[in-house]
Design an enzyme around this catalytic site. Structure first.
Site, mmCIF file in Angstrom:
data_model
loop_
_atom_site.group_PDB
_atom_site.id
_atom_site.type_symbol
_atom_site.label_atom_id
_atom_site.label_comp_id
_atom_site.label_asym_id
_atom_site.label_seq_id
_atom_site.Cartn_x
_atom_site.Cartn_y
_atom_site.Cartn_z
ATOM 1 C CD GLU A 1 -2.556 1.716 0.295
ATOM 2 O OE1 GLU A 1 -2.471 2.920 -0.038
ATOM 3 O OE2 GLU A 1 -3.286 0.890 -0.302
ATOM 4 C CD GLU B 1 -2.233 8.594 -0.910
ATOM 5 O OE1 GLU B 1 -2.491 9.781 -0.722
ATOM 6 O OE2 GLU B 1 -2.678 7.940 -1.868
ATOM 7 C CB SER C 1 -26.209 14.892 -10.554
ATOM 8 O OG SER C 1 -26.722 14.035 -11.569
ATOM 9 N N GLY C 2 -23.754 12.214 -10.032
ATOM 10 C CA GLY C 2 -23.685 10.819 -9.597
ATOM 11 C C GLY C 2 -23.658 10.810 -8.077
ATOM 12 C CD GLU D 1 -25.459 14.151 -14.757
ATOM 13 O OE1 GLU D 1 -24.991 13.684 -15.816
ATOM 14 O OE2 GLU D 1 -24.919 14.003 -13.638
ATOM 15 C CB VAL E 1 -16.820 14.963 -14.145
ATOM 16 C CG1 VAL E 1 -17.633 16.236 -14.077
ATOM 17 C CG2 VAL E 1 -15.330 15.278 -13.970
ATOM 18 C CG HIS F 1 -47.334 -2.930 11.950
ATOM 19 N ND1 HIS F 1 -47.484 -1.989 10.959
ATOM 20 C CD2 HIS F 1 -48.047 -2.485 13.026
ATOM 21 C CE1 HIS F 1 -48.272 -1.007 11.410
ATOM 22 N NE2 HIS F 1 -48.620 -1.297 12.657
#
Length: 465
Positions: free
Chosen positions: A35, A37, A181-182, A203, A269, A444
């Site tokens: 790894e 980072e 707008s994901g 978007e 994006v 319920h």
């Protein structure tokens, strides 16, 4: 220095890589993980987890403003942005440390540094102390992805932010533009809008949350607009003029370009896979638009080399990466009956307000695939628990194959739907039909009863609506 030999080397310790390493160790393999980072990758440190912590703060803030509705008093309600961020970072830090502990517990060798694959079965890691050489018959690439930067819209950390800047803001945006707008874009738009930023979302597709069922997108958009967001669809940001303390965005819609001023822009994006500088091209690994091409078992074009998670393509979700990690470890260990991870079996969850969750095919996709469908819907307003919670805005939608009764897809928008969706995920995994779901007794009062009613509605049998 002689190369250290392992059964399996995993490159990247995000939710794909660290899970692959743990499963490999459980199956008796000698495993190393590399790894560069931080343990836990983007998800734990800069994605899934810290964003949820921040969104929880904005949700509580929103509820405090509604105190009167619940017969409560909360006066002079405000927030401390630095403290919100501090809590979010502490949550991420706690979990990241936990991954290190899991590596030790499973006797996995952790190497912190930047990996390259100089030849088949070899990994070279540049660490603080020099270079470490590792060898293994099997290597799993789990290097993840990063934010896509469009020319002219590059982040500078001051006026234009990526998700990282948005998670550690130096100031509170007053007038905010979110591009995309994901899930990432809409979650940040939701967070900052709730805290009082004047928020505009642009978007390029014909609707917000474009991967969701069209009806769910439309419902969510209505709620966002009610909360004061401006939503611009089929719209593009052509360029940004950066000035002192402000950005002028050139926004094109319907062939016309409009100039609008903002003090902050968040670019969301999409993502690009981290495929560079690993030596993949020289190995002969096939790459298409920054993603490694694999078969359904995550095998690349090079023997003994696998790719999982974001680097192996959509859906770009942590839980998909984790399951691929388990599958690949089991495949390598020689386990029989290993099942590939099917994209349509993976739920998508977005933690905006209201929440959005889905699994399987949208109504439009099911029809496009040639199914004759039965569709059921049930609104939150017809559910006792939703009304008691003060959350009457939402809906559950189910799509069935009218010939076989197979549940093809489920789509939800409203309070806590990210927790509810799993019921349908399990149902699909067990190849449940509408009859099984109708005969299941839902407790319920719960929000889950709407899942039952939506199924009943698909067959003209809804009770409470």
């Amino acid at each position: 220095m002689a190369a250290k030999s392992f059964d399996l080397i995993v490159i990247g310790a995000g939710p794909g890589g660290y899970v692959a390493a743990i499963r490999g160790a459980q199956l008796g393999m000698n495993v190393a993980i590399v790894e560069r980072e931080h343990m836990g990758g983007i998800c734990l440190n800069w994605g899934c987890i810290p964003t949820k912590a921040m969104l929880r703060s904005s949700e509580v803030f929103h509820l405090m403003h509604r105190a009167k509705e619940f017969g409560l008093k909360a006066e002079g309600v405000s927030y401390d942005l630095d403290a919100v961020v501090k809590r979010s970072r502490a949550v991420a830090g706690q979990l990241s440390g936990g991954i290190g502990h899991l590596m030790k517990k499973n006797k996995i060798t952790t190497v912190m540094g930047t990996a390259t694959i100089p030849a088949k079965g070899k990994v070279s890691v540049k660490t603080d102390k020099g270079t470490e050489e590792l060898t293994a018959k099997n290597i799993v690439l789990a290097t993840g992805a990063r934010a896509r930067e469009l020319p002219g819209l590059e982040a500078d950390g001051d006026l234009v932010w990526t998700y990282k800047h948005a998670l550690t803001p130096k100031r509170m945006p007053k007038k905010l533009l979110v591009i995309g707008s994901g899930a990432i874009g809409i979650e940040f738009a939701s967070f900052y809008n709730t805290l009082g930023a004047d928020t505009t979302v642009v978007e390029v597709m014909d609707r917000v949350l474009p991967v969701e069922d069209a009806e769910i997108s439309a419902f969510a958009k209505k709620q966002f607009v009610k909360q004061g967001m401006k939503i611009m669809e089929k719209t593009m940001v052509k360029k940004l003029d950066r000035g002192k303390g402000k950005v002028t965005a050139h926004i094109e819609a319907g062939g016309k370009v409009e100039k609008m001023d903002f003090d902050t822009v968040i670019s969301a994006v999409g993502i690009v896979g981290n495929v560079e500088d690993l030596g993949l091209e020289a190995l002969g690994v096939k790459i298409d638009r920054t993603h490694v091409i694999t078969d359904e078992y995550c095998r690349t074009s090079v023997d003994g080399l696998f790719a999982i998670g974001d680097i192996a393509g959509a859906p770009w979700l942590a839980h998909k990466a984790s399951h691929e990690g388990v599958m690949v470890a089991e495949l390598i260990s020689g386990k029989n009956n290993v099942h590939p991870v099917k994209p349509e079996a993976i739920a998508g969850c977005t933690y905006c307000h209201p929440q959005v969750a889905s699994v399987g095919y949208s109504e439009a996709k099911a029809k496009e695939l040639g199914y004759d469908v039965k569709v059921g819907r049930f609104p939150f307003i017809g559910n006792g628990k939703a009304i008691a919670l003060g959350e009457p805005e939402g809906m559950v939608k189910t799509v069935f194959d009218s010939k076989t009764g197979e549940l093809l897809g489920a789509h939800m928008v409203g309070a806590e739907v990210t927790e509810l969706i799993q019921g349908y995920v399990v149902g699909r995994k067990l190849e449940t039909t509408e009859e099984d779901l109708m005969e299941t007794v839902f407790p319920h009062p719960t929000l889950s009863e709407m899942m039952h009613e939506s199924v009943l509605d698909a067959y003209g049998r809804a009770i409470h609506f």
